[in-house]
Enzyme design. Structure first.
Site, PDB file in Angstrom:
ATOM      1  N   ASN A 204      36.116   5.693  38.453  1.00  0.00           N
ATOM      2  CA  ASN A 204      35.735   4.277  38.451  1.00  0.00           C
ATOM      3  C   ASN A 204      35.583   3.778  39.882  1.00  0.00           C
ATOM      4  O   ASN A 204      35.711   4.545  40.836  1.00  0.00           O
ATOM      5  CB  ASN A 204      36.769   3.445  37.676  1.00  0.00           C
ATOM      6  CG  ASN A 204      38.166   3.605  38.229  1.00  0.00           C
ATOM      7  OD1 ASN A 204      38.434   3.274  39.373  1.00  0.00           O
ATOM      8  ND2 ASN A 204      39.066   4.131  37.402  1.00  0.00           N
ATOM      9  N   GLY A 267      52.053  -0.830  39.236  1.00  0.00           N
ATOM     10  CA  GLY A 267      50.953  -0.008  38.756  1.00  0.00           C
ATOM     11  C   GLY A 267      49.632  -0.660  39.114  1.00  0.00           C
ATOM     12  O   GLY A 267      49.027  -1.360  38.304  1.00  0.00           O
ATOM     13  N   CYS A 268      49.183  -0.403  40.347  1.00  0.00           N
ATOM     14  CA  CYS A 268      47.949  -1.023  40.838  1.00  0.00           C
ATOM     15  C   CYS A 268      46.742  -0.096  40.686  1.00  0.00           C
ATOM     16  O   CYS A 268      45.606  -0.525  40.834  1.00  0.00           O
ATOM     17  CB  CYS A 268      48.137  -1.415  42.300  1.00  0.00           C
ATOM     18  SG  CYS A 268      46.827  -2.449  42.968  1.00  0.00           S
ATOM     19  N   ASP A 273      41.385   5.698  31.321  1.00  0.00           N
ATOM     20  CA  ASP A 273      42.004   5.630  29.995  1.00  0.00           C
ATOM     21  C   ASP A 273      41.851   6.943  29.234  1.00  0.00           C
ATOM     22  O   ASP A 273      42.695   7.292  28.405  1.00  0.00           O
ATOM     23  CB  ASP A 273      41.360   4.502  29.172  1.00  0.00           C
ATOM     24  CG  ASP A 273      41.665   3.131  29.756  1.00  0.00           C
ATOM     25  OD1 ASP A 273      42.795   2.952  30.252  1.00  0.00           O
ATOM     26  OD2 ASP A 273      40.783   2.260  29.740  1.00  0.00           O
ATOM     27  N   LEU A 302      52.094   3.123  33.424  1.00  0.00           N
ATOM     28  CA  LEU A 302      52.854   1.876  33.521  1.00  0.00           C
ATOM     29  C   LEU A 302      53.818   1.716  32.355  1.00  0.00           C
ATOM     30  O   LEU A 302      54.995   1.384  32.531  1.00  0.00           O
ATOM     31  CB  LEU A 302      51.876   0.699  33.579  1.00  0.00           C
ATOM     32  CG  LEU A 302      52.439  -0.686  33.868  1.00  0.00           C
ATOM     33  CD1 LEU A 302      53.270  -0.696  35.144  1.00  0.00           C
ATOM     34  CD2 LEU A 302      51.295  -1.690  33.965  1.00  0.00           C
TER      35      LEU A 302
END
Length: 392
Positions: A204, A267-268, A273, A302
């Site tokens: 991404n 959790g940045c 997914d 996360l």
């Protein structure tokens, strides 16, 4: 703190100090400028006078200045003396206690805090004498802001670049302290990369800038920071343990290896997914009009951390294109988080691969904080302070 005496010494980075002067004023500070003789070879005093709205001080023995505001009064006026850029020569003078020009005399004469933003060639930055001088200044309580790594005017690449003006303003607004001393923060950043075949992968647009800014802000407040990052083109922030990974599974494994003593987990990262159900060992050839690849769900890093029996304070991020509050609050509750930072990335101007962000923070106790659009370094500092405030 309202009055900032901006000292400009003689380096090419002096051009950045013009914008720094403006940015400090934008944040409500009164700025007066002192330049060394060498600095005037790079930028004229008239430029700083036009920006600051005040005469620029350049000479130690100036009859006109002494009749109005002498160097002692100028030293008393300052709430902070900020030298940017601070050259190797100026740093050496300060460490040795020399006061042979107006700027170094002001450092000796002021009771205000002193901060310097070094700027020099990468080899000069690494020189033993520079390290010794900086060590002396740190012991005296001088705050060292930067430098950054990157391409330099001389053509070299490495540490020695003066930080960007907005980053320096961030340090002024949120001074380095040891308020997080003894705390371990684990932060994820960047994208993950899910390999399809030897040459193709699923990923991404995350640049990692937000996660790296958070790591830098937490480390500046004294936290021990472990930064687990997917593939990005960013330098490790100072005093941060950077661990480079590729896939979501790699990131999870690394997080779980370091999470046991963590006080905070952020959790940045923009974790994929899904991943291909099967890695294809040879490059897929373009033989058909359609290509079908089966995907399976990746582990939720996360949520995995949030479900630990001895869990840290858990902070999530939600990058959404619609129904921001609805999806963010749902994620906050569903993943059992303490707070979540939500941003709308629909217009492409903030969030992914941008230097700016705007965040709405939702807390477990139904409180909400809105952080207006600005640079990610400033957003990061605001978020770290919010986390610190809510740790209890």
């Amino acid at each position: 703190m309202k009055n900032i005496l901006l000292g400009v010494s003689g380096g090419i980075a002096a051009y950045k100090s013009v914008e720094l002067c403006r940015r400090l004023q934008d944040n409500g500070f009164h700025v007066r400028v002192v330049m060394t003789k060498a600095a005037t070879e790079f930028v004229t005093p008239l430029t700083f006078q036009a920006i600051s709205g005040h005469p620029v001080h350049t000479e130690l023995f100036d009859p006109a200045a002494e009749a109005a505001m002498g160097h002692i009064e100028l030293a008393r006026w300052a709430d902070l003396l900020l030298i940017a850029p601070a050259t190797a020569n100026t740093i050496a003078k300060l460490a040795l206690g020399l006061s042979d020009d107006l700027l170094t005399t002001l450092v000796t004469a002021t009771a205000a805090p002193v901060a310097i933003a070094p700027a020099m060639n990468q080899q000069m930055w690494k020189a033993p004498t520079t390290e010794q001088h900086l060590s002396v200044l740190r012991q005296r309580g001088v705050q060292i802001i930067g430098p950054a790594a990157g391409a330099q005017a001389c053509g070299d690449v490495g540490f020695g670049r003066m930080l960007e003006p907005l980053e320096i303003v961030d340090y002024v607004l949120y001074p380095a302290q040891d308020t997080l001393q003894g705390q371990h923060w684990v932060i994820t950043a960047g994208p993950t990369r899910e390999q399809i075949d030897p040459v193709r992968f699923l990923s991404n647009n995350s640049s990692g800038k937000m996660g790296f800014a958070l790591a830098k802000a937490a480390a500046r407040l004294g936290a021990k920071v472990t930064l687990v990052s997917g593939p990005v083109s960013l330098e490790a922030p100072p005093a941060v343990n950077l661990i480079k990974v590729k896939s979501a599974q790699d990131m999870l494994d690394s997080v779980m290896e370091h999470i046991s003593d963590a006080r905070v987990f952020i959790g940045c990262a923009a974790v994929a997914d899904y991943r291909p159900a099967e890695f294809i060992a040879q490059k897929i050839k373009k033989n058909t009009q359609e290509l079908h690849v089966d995907f399976v769900k990746n582990p939720d890093i996360l949520q995995t951390v949030a479900e630990l029996k001895q869990r840290p304070f858990c902070v999530g991020f939600a990058a959404e294109t619609q129904k921001l509050e609805h999806y963010a609050k749902d994620k906050l509750k569903r993943k059992n988080l303490d707070m979540i930072c939500a941003n709308n990335v629909a217009n492409g101007k903030i969030g992914f691969d941008s230097d700016e962000n705007a965040v709405t923070v939702f807390f477990k106790n139904d409180r909400t904080e809105v952080l207006q659009q600005c640079c990610k370094h400033k957003i990061a500092s605001q978020l770290v302070y919010l986390i610190q405030k809510n740790l209890g």
